[in-house]
Design a protein around this motif. Sequence first.
Motif, mmCIF file in Angstrom:
data_model
loop_
_atom_site.group_PDB
_atom_site.id
_atom_site.type_symbol
_atom_site.label_atom_id
_atom_site.label_comp_id
_atom_site.label_asym_id
_atom_site.label_seq_id
_atom_site.Cartn_x
_atom_site.Cartn_y
_atom_site.Cartn_z
ATOM 1 N N VAL A 1 0.833 -1.204 0.000
ATOM 2 C CA VAL A 1 0.000 0.000 0.000
ATOM 3 C C VAL A 1 0.865 1.249 0.000
ATOM 4 O O VAL A 1 0.609 2.214 -0.723
ATOM 5 C CB VAL A 1 -0.951 0.009 1.218
ATOM 6 C CG1 VAL A 1 -1.713 1.326 1.318
ATOM 7 C CG2 VAL A 1 -1.923 -1.164 1.142
ATOM 8 N N LEU A 2 1.915 1.248 0.802
ATOM 9 C CA LEU A 2 2.699 2.461 1.044
ATOM 10 C C LEU A 2 3.759 2.744 -0.007
ATOM 11 O O LEU A 2 4.200 3.882 -0.140
ATOM 12 C CB LEU A 2 3.412 2.362 2.400
ATOM 13 C CG LEU A 2 2.565 2.457 3.654
ATOM 14 C CD1 LEU A 2 3.438 2.292 4.885
ATOM 15 C CD2 LEU A 2 1.831 3.782 3.700
ATOM 16 N N THR A 3 4.209 1.726 -0.727
ATOM 17 C CA THR A 3 5.371 1.895 -1.597
ATOM 18 C C THR A 3 5.049 1.575 -3.049
ATOM 19 O O THR A 3 4.072 0.881 -3.359
ATOM 20 C CB THR A 3 6.539 1.003 -1.137
ATOM 21 O OG1 THR A 3 6.161 -0.374 -1.277
ATOM 22 C CG2 THR A 3 6.899 1.277 0.311
ATOM 23 N N ALA B 1 7.532 1.596 -7.075
ATOM 24 C CA ALA B 1 8.886 1.360 -7.594
ATOM 25 C C ALA B 1 9.868 2.452 -7.177
ATOM 26 O O ALA B 1 11.078 2.230 -7.127
ATOM 27 C CB ALA B 1 8.837 1.259 -9.123
ATOM 28 N N GLN B 2 9.336 3.632 -6.846
ATOM 29 C CA GLN B 2 10.196 4.746 -6.439
ATOM 30 C C GLN B 2 10.383 4.828 -4.921
ATOM 31 O O GLN B 2 11.021 5.755 -4.416
ATOM 32 C CB GLN B 2 9.610 6.076 -6.932
ATOM 33 C CG GLN B 2 9.801 6.316 -8.429
ATOM 34 C CD GLN B 2 8.952 5.379 -9.275
ATOM 35 O OE1 GLN B 2 7.749 5.232 -9.032
ATOM 36 N NE2 GLN B 2 9.569 4.746 -10.271
ATOM 37 N N GLY B 3 9.822 3.887 -4.173
ATOM 38 C CA GLY B 3 9.935 3.905 -2.719
ATOM 39 C C GLY B 3 8.627 4.289 -2.072
ATOM 40 O O GLY B 3 7.547 3.877 -2.522
ATOM 41 N N LEU B 4 8.677 5.075 -0.996
ATOM 42 C CA LEU B 4 7.465 5.496 -0.304
ATOM 43 C C LEU B 4 6.641 6.410 -1.202
ATOM 44 O O LEU B 4 7.164 7.342 -1.823
ATOM 45 C CB LEU B 4 7.818 6.231 0.987
ATOM 46 C CG LEU B 4 8.513 5.415 2.075
ATOM 47 C CD1 LEU B 4 8.916 6.315 3.232
ATOM 48 C CD2 LEU B 4 7.614 4.290 2.571
ATOM 49 N N ASN B 5 5.332 6.158 -1.243
ATOM 50 C CA ASN B 5 4.427 6.979 -2.037
ATOM 51 C C ASN B 5 3.894 8.091 -1.142
ATOM 52 O O ASN B 5 3.040 7.856 -0.278
ATOM 53 C CB ASN B 5 3.284 6.118 -2.578
ATOM 54 C CG ASN B 5 2.391 6.864 -3.547
ATOM 55 O OD1 ASN B 5 2.005 8.004 -3.296
ATOM 56 N ND2 ASN B 5 2.048 6.216 -4.650
ATOM 57 N N LEU C 1 0.780 8.209 1.851
ATOM 58 C CA LEU C 1 1.019 8.533 3.259
ATOM 59 C C LEU C 1 0.226 9.768 3.687
ATOM 60 O O LEU C 1 -0.384 9.782 4.765
ATOM 61 C CB LEU C 1 2.503 8.771 3.513
ATOM 62 C CG LEU C 1 3.313 7.548 3.959
ATOM 63 C CD1 LEU C 1 3.630 6.651 2.782
ATOM 64 C CD2 LEU C 1 4.607 7.979 4.653
ATOM 65 N N THR C 2 0.220 10.787 2.837
ATOM 66 C CA THR C 2 -0.499 12.017 3.164
ATOM 67 C C THR C 2 -1.994 11.747 3.328
ATOM 68 O O THR C 2 -2.627 12.230 4.274
ATOM 69 C CB THR C 2 -0.277 13.067 2.071
ATOM 70 O OG1 THR C 2 1.123 13.365 1.985
ATOM 71 C CG2 THR C 2 -1.048 14.341 2.360
ATOM 72 N N PRO D 1 -9.207 -2.036 1.398
ATOM 73 C CA PRO D 1 -8.253 -1.727 0.318
ATOM 74 C C PRO D 1 -7.568 -0.397 0.585
ATOM 75 O O PRO D 1 -8.153 0.677 0.426
ATOM 76 C CB PRO D 1 -9.142 -1.675 -0.930
ATOM 77 C CG PRO D 1 -10.515 -1.336 -0.424
ATOM 78 C CD PRO D 1 -10.611 -1.957 0.936
ATOM 79 N N GLY D 2 -6.315 -0.432 0.985
ATOM 80 C CA GLY D 2 -5.633 0.740 1.491
ATOM 81 C C GLY D 2 -5.389 1.833 0.484
ATOM 82 O O GLY D 2 -5.213 2.997 0.866
ATOM 83 N N ARG D 3 -5.375 1.501 -0.803
ATOM 84 C CA ARG D 3 -5.107 2.536 -1.808
ATOM 85 C C ARG D 3 -6.387 3.138 -2.374
ATOM 86 O O ARG D 3 -6.324 4.022 -3.221
ATOM 87 C CB ARG D 3 -4.250 1.963 -2.926
ATOM 88 C CG ARG D 3 -2.799 1.759 -2.514
ATOM 89 C CD ARG D 3 -1.856 2.063 -3.646
ATOM 90 N NE ARG D 3 -0.469 2.101 -3.202
ATOM 91 C CZ ARG D 3 0.534 2.369 -4.011
ATOM 92 N NH1 ARG D 3 0.320 2.634 -5.273
ATOM 93 N NH2 ARG D 3 1.768 2.389 -3.545
ATOM 94 N N GLU D 4 -7.525 2.678 -1.918
ATOM 95 C CA GLU D 4 -8.784 3.303 -2.326
ATOM 96 C C GLU D 4 -8.862 4.693 -1.688
ATOM 97 O O GLU D 4 -8.653 4.841 -0.488
ATOM 98 C CB GLU D 4 -9.962 2.442 -1.864
ATOM 99 C CG GLU D 4 -11.312 2.878 -2.377
ATOM 100 C CD GLU D 4 -11.518 2.571 -3.850
ATOM 101 O OE1 GLU D 4 -12.239 3.337 -4.498
ATOM 102 O OE2 GLU D 4 -10.957 1.567 -4.333
#
Length: 404
Positions: free
Chosen positions: A29-31, A33-37, A41-42, A258-261
């Motif tokens: 959910v948090l990451t 390919a570039q690392g932390l999204n 997080l915000t 679903p954490g990215r919703e």
Amino acid sequence: MTHVDDWREERARILAQARVVVVKVGSAVLTDAQGLNAAVLTGLAAQLAALRALPVPGQTEPRRVVLVSSGAVAAGRAALAAHGQTVETVGLAARQAAAAVGQGQLVRAWDKAFYVHGVPTAQVLLTRDDLRARQRFLNASNTFAELLHWGVLPVVNENDTVSVSELKFGDNDCLASLLANLTGADLCINLTSSPGVLAANPERNPHAPVLERIDDVAALDLAQLCGGKTSVGTGGMYSKLLGARRAAQIGVPTYILPGREPQVISRALAAAGVCPTPAGYDPLACGTWVRAGRQPIPRRKFWLAYQSDPAGSVQVDAGAARALRQQGGSLLPGGVHGVEGSFQQGALVRVLHQGRSLGVGLSNYSAADLKKIMGLKRHEVAAILGDAHYPEVIHRDNFLLDAV
């Protein structure tokens, strides 16, 4: 009232009344390919700040939130890649090193995201050894209680940099379920990359629907139901449901979302009638509600089972297995036919039947004494050990059936 109405009302009541909520968010959910999204997080920080601000009916103190956050290893890999160093994190040492690089970035990102909402954070890194000794467990519990009383939001992760295999929780789903016990939580929310718990293994049935609820998580065949692990994490749905099983044992339900919703927590709360719908969104009845067990076990027994590693094992016959599983009985010497290990009296031991684990409990006998009396009746035990013996090898009050 139908059974469906009953669970929906239960969900709405618990979401409204939960005083302490453990929220776990995974690497997937948090990451990316570039690392932390940073956007993810915000968004999550805003939702958790809003969750904390929701009043609890009948309570004067605000709602408390504990965040269990994965992502340190993935953040470390990305940070190293940004400096031109591509690393493989397949071995323990490599993962620990990547976690050392990424943990600071992870907690700094959370602190920045919560700062704009006026929410102070604290970093808490734990190993299983921190919860194994009763005194250290109580110290940790008191520390969390003080942080929450101060209005601080603890950001918790496993201390990957120093953990060794025997001291690891295994994954943060396990850690979150243990924190539910440590903090006296009323609810667990598990944010995952999946839309919820699917009704069948997605590797075999990619069109399986999402289960709205699970009434008895202990009755599920997790190996049959779940697929593999996520590509960036260590868990997958198997570990999330295993964590939910453990939480259910102490009467704590789990909401798998679903954490990215977008605005998933706030919209799920709105769908249950707990809070207004976020501006620009519709209520979202999604995810899977995993109900708590109907007969919660004492939290002390939960600690005995999951915060310590068994020092040995005992093999039991079919009659003893039936008494433990179905009748809530104690384990007697006559039901034991094998002893492994060199444990002392009072040690935690695993109980096995035909090679399969039934659970764990505290042994009233050392391994040496138990080998002398296994398979014997009470009067035969007395003839060997004298009158100063226990009728039970493991008393039912000190035994817990597996949540696996």
